[in-house]
Write a protein that holds these residues in place. Structure first.
Motif, PDB file in Angstrom:
ATOM      1  N   VAL A 261       0.837  -1.193   0.000  1.00 32.20           N
ATOM      2  CA  VAL A 261       0.000   0.000   0.000  1.00 32.20           C
ATOM      3  C   VAL A 261       0.879   1.252   0.000  1.00 32.20           C
ATOM      4  N   PRO A 262       0.767   2.120  -1.006  1.00 31.82           N
ATOM      5  CA  PRO A 262       1.575   3.343  -1.032  1.00 31.82           C
ATOM      6  C   PRO A 262       1.045   4.375  -0.046  1.00 31.82           C
ATOM      7  N   VAL A 263       1.863   5.362   0.249  1.00 29.37           N
ATOM      8  CA  VAL A 263       1.439   6.462   1.113  1.00 29.37           C
ATOM      9  C   VAL A 263       0.461   7.338   0.344  1.00 29.37           C
ATOM     10  N   GLY A 264      -0.676   7.649   0.948  1.00 29.59           N
ATOM     11  CA  GLY A 264      -1.670   8.472   0.273  1.00 29.59           C
ATOM     12  C   GLY A 264      -1.287   9.941   0.284  1.00 29.59           C
ATOM     13  N   ARG A 265      -1.546  10.623  -0.818  1.00 26.73           N
ATOM     14  CA  ARG A 265      -1.268  12.056  -0.898  1.00 26.73           C
ATOM     15  C   ARG A 265      -2.427  12.829  -0.295  1.00 26.73           C
ATOM     16  N   ASP A 266      -2.135  14.049   0.082  1.00 23.99           N
ATOM     17  CA  ASP A 266      -3.149  14.906   0.686  1.00 23.99           C
ATOM     18  C   ASP A 266      -3.942  15.575  -0.431  1.00 23.99           C
ATOM     19  N   GLN A 267      -4.809  14.779  -1.072  1.00 25.81           N
ATOM     20  CA  GLN A 267      -5.624  15.282  -2.162  1.00 25.81           C
ATOM     21  C   GLN A 267      -7.083  15.365  -1.734  1.00 25.81           C
ATOM     22  N   LYS A 268      -7.767  16.381  -2.208  1.00 26.31           N
ATOM     23  CA  LYS A 268      -9.176  16.552  -1.890  1.00 26.31           C
ATOM     24  C   LYS A 268     -10.007  15.534  -2.655  1.00 26.31           C
ATOM     25  N   ALA A 269     -10.894  14.836  -1.946  1.00 26.06           N
ATOM     26  CA  ALA A 269     -11.751  13.851  -2.590  1.00 26.06           C
ATOM     27  C   ALA A 269     -12.697  14.536  -3.566  1.00 26.06           C
ATOM     28  N   SER A 270     -12.946  13.875  -4.701  1.00 24.97           N
ATOM     29  CA  SER A 270     -13.843  14.424  -5.710  1.00 24.97           C
ATOM     30  C   SER A 270     -15.288  14.353  -5.237  1.00 24.97           C
ATOM     31  N   THR A 271     -16.119  15.150  -5.853  1.00 19.40           N
ATOM     32  CA  THR A 271     -17.539  15.126  -5.517  1.00 19.40           C
ATOM     33  C   THR A 271     -18.172  13.859  -6.068  1.00 19.40           C
ATOM     34  N   ALA A 272     -19.359  13.533  -5.586  1.00 16.88           N
ATOM     35  CA  ALA A 272     -20.073  12.345  -6.058  1.00 16.88           C
ATOM     36  C   ALA A 272     -20.355  12.450  -7.548  1.00 16.88           C
ATOM     37  N   ASP A 273     -20.699  13.644  -8.024  1.00 17.69           N
ATOM     38  CA  ASP A 273     -20.984  13.832  -9.443  1.00 17.69           C
ATOM     39  C   ASP A 273     -19.746  13.592 -10.299  1.00 17.69           C
ATOM     40  N   ASP A 274     -18.608  14.101  -9.858  1.00 17.80           N
ATOM     41  CA  ASP A 274     -17.365  13.902 -10.602  1.00 17.80           C
ATOM     42  C   ASP A 274     -16.983  12.423 -10.654  1.00 17.80           C
ATOM     43  N   MET A 275     -17.154  11.718  -9.544  1.00 20.31           N
ATOM     44  CA  MET A 275     -16.819  10.303  -9.496  1.00 20.31           C
ATOM     45  C   MET A 275     -17.735   9.504 -10.411  1.00 20.31           C
ATOM     46  N   THR A 276     -19.021   9.800 -10.366  1.00 22.72           N
ATOM     47  CA  THR A 276     -19.978   9.100 -11.228  1.00 22.72           C
ATOM     48  C   THR A 276     -19.657   9.336 -12.697  1.00 22.72           C
ATOM     49  N   LYS A 277     -19.345  10.577 -13.039  1.00 23.60           N
ATOM     50  CA  LYS A 277     -19.013  10.920 -14.420  1.00 23.60           C
ATOM     51  C   LYS A 277     -17.762  10.182 -14.885  1.00 23.60           C
ATOM     52  N   ALA A 278     -16.761  10.103 -14.023  1.00 23.75           N
ATOM     53  CA  ALA A 278     -15.513   9.425 -14.387  1.00 23.75           C
ATOM     54  C   ALA A 278     -15.747   7.939 -14.634  1.00 23.75           C
ATOM     55  N   VAL A 279     -16.517   7.310 -13.768  1.00 20.75           N
ATOM     56  CA  VAL A 279     -16.780   5.881 -13.906  1.00 20.75           C
ATOM     57  C   VAL A 279     -17.549   5.588 -15.187  1.00 20.75           C
ATOM     58  N   GLU A 280     -18.475   6.468 -15.532  1.00 22.22           N
ATOM     59  CA  GLU A 280     -19.287   6.263 -16.728  1.00 22.22           C
ATOM     60  C   GLU A 280     -18.529   6.560 -18.020  1.00 22.22           C
ATOM     61  N   GLU A 281     -17.572   7.475 -17.962  1.00 17.28           N
ATOM     62  CA  GLU A 281     -16.901   7.909 -19.184  1.00 17.28           C
ATOM     63  C   GLU A 281     -15.570   7.215 -19.457  1.00 17.28           C
ATOM     64  N   TYR A 282     -14.904   6.721 -18.397  1.00 16.90           N
ATOM     65  CA  TYR A 282     -13.589   6.090 -18.587  1.00 16.90           C
ATOM     66  C   TYR A 282     -13.737   4.576 -18.560  1.00 16.90           C
ATOM     67  N   GLY A 283     -13.451   3.963 -19.696  1.00 15.37           N
ATOM     68  CA  GLY A 283     -13.547   2.507 -19.797  1.00 15.37           C
ATOM     69  C   GLY A 283     -12.292   1.822 -19.307  1.00 15.37           C
ATOM     70  N   GLY A 284     -12.315   0.493 -19.302  1.00 19.77           N
ATOM     71  CA  GLY A 284     -11.168  -0.284 -18.840  1.00 19.77           C
ATOM     72  C   GLY A 284     -10.245  -0.641 -19.987  1.00 19.77           C
ATOM     73  N   PHE A 285      -9.244  -1.461 -19.682  1.00 23.59           N
ATOM     74  CA  PHE A 285      -8.232  -1.846 -20.672  1.00 23.59           C
ATOM     75  C   PHE A 285      -8.178  -3.363 -20.836  1.00 23.59           C
ATOM     76  N   THR A 286      -7.640  -3.765 -21.978  1.00 22.95           N
ATOM     77  CA  THR A 286      -7.202  -5.152 -22.154  1.00 22.95           C
ATOM     78  C   THR A 286      -5.712  -5.155 -21.866  1.00 22.95           C
ATOM     79  N   TYR A 287      -5.304  -5.907 -20.849  1.00 29.83           N
ATOM     80  CA  TYR A 287      -3.919  -5.867 -20.411  1.00 29.83           C
ATOM     81  C   TYR A 287      -3.073  -6.917 -21.120  1.00 29.83           C
ATOM     82  N   ALA A 288      -1.903  -6.509 -21.564  1.00 30.40           N
ATOM     83  CA  ALA A 288      -0.954  -7.427 -22.184  1.00 30.40           C
ATOM     84  C   ALA A 288       0.456  -6.913 -21.973  1.00 30.40           C
TER      85      ALA A 288
END
Length: 289
Positions: A261-288
């Motif tokens: 587990v890496p050390v977490g940075r002191d970053q402000k958590a995103s809003t619920a709307d931003d998180m929902t938008k990111a999950v809906e718009e950013y797809g996954g990858f095929t790893y190789a």
């Protein structure tokens, strides 16, 4: 300190013609060698020569760092050095560098399949299978069955299917993570369950078997203003035991551990709307690799 305080200076009783003193019969004052003013304490190097030396050292240092960091170009030798060690004793860039092999093009149940019959293929399979097993599809019975039948060996899939159906259909379990009894998110919220592999490592391999560790970060929770289980981040390493069955790699067993587990940075958590938008718009990858 005056000149008379040093040995050989200000001694009026001495006579003779010793070099470096005044004339015979006179008070003799020892003069420093060379120019008694500007050049007595001057070092043998001029400023320009010193600067050239410093620049030369810096250039050599940069070249040495570049040489030490390069790798994977086929120029490394396995011959022993003066201390008796070989290049095999040192970390190789091949453990993290891309292999250049194209990702698989076939799919079964929406999951990449058809991997190479080698360590590279086993690593790609383990990474992609971990993504499927950590997705929101695992909370839907039909999709869960497709995933399990695709990634597990046939003689293991049936038993895993029973265990997973029992776990994912538990109303207590679903309630604890904020889902409805059907495994769906409450109205106005988005369920997030996503695994992002960071790296893979082969710890054992044979002709038709391999053990691959996948280090990954996991996003899990509910995104929404009224969520009581907001999306959080976790880190795990899962060791997958794989076998070559029906011209592809299949899981026969696995073991999960926490971290690294890496050390977490002191970053402000995103809003619920931003998180929902990111999950809906950013797809996954095929790893190789």
């Amino acid at each position: 300190m005056s000149l008379g305080d040093e040995h050989g200076y200000g001694d009026t009783a001495r006579t003779g013609d010793d070099d470096g003193y005044g004339g015979s019969g006179q008070t003799r004052t020892r003069l420093p060698d060379g120019d008694p003013y500007g050049g007595a304490r001057r070092s043998g190097r001029s400023p320009s020569r010193s600067l050239i030396t410093v620049v030369g050292v810096v250039v050599l240092l940069i070249a040495a760092i570049a040489f030490a960091n390069r790798g994977g170009d086929g120029s490394a030798s396995t011959a022993g050095n003066e201390s008796g060690s070989t290049s095999a004793d040192k970390p190789q860039t091949s453990t993290t560098a891309a292999s250049g092999t194209k990702p698989v093009e076939s799919k079964a149940g929406g999951i990449p399949t058809g991997y190479a019959h080698d360590e590279q293929g086993a690593q790609s399979a383990a990474a992609n299978y971990s993504v499927a097993l950590g997705s929101t599809d695992m909370f839907t019975k039909a999709r869960r069955h497709d995933i399990v039948n695709t990634v597990y060996a046939p003689d293991v899939a049936a038993a895993r299917q029973t265990d997973l159906d029992s776990a994912y259909s538990s109303e207590k379990f679903l309630t604890n993570i904020g889902l409805t009894k059907n495994g769906t998110a409450p109205s106005g919220q988005t369920f997030v369950s996503r695994i992002i592999p960071v790296g893979t490592k082969v710890t054992a391999s044979g002709t038709d078997s391999a053990t691959v560790e996948v280090w990954y970060t996991s996003l899990f929770g509910l995104s929404g203003d009224s969520s009581t289980n907001p999306v959080s981040e976790s880190w795990y390493t899962t060791a997958y035991e794989l076998k070559w069955i029906d011209n592809d790699w299949k899981i026969t067993d696995f073991q999960q551990t926490d971290g690294p587990v890496p050390v977490g940075r002191d970053q402000k958590a995103s809003t619920a709307d931003d998180m929902t938008k990111a999950v809906e718009e950013y797809g996954g990858f095929t790893y190789a690799r």
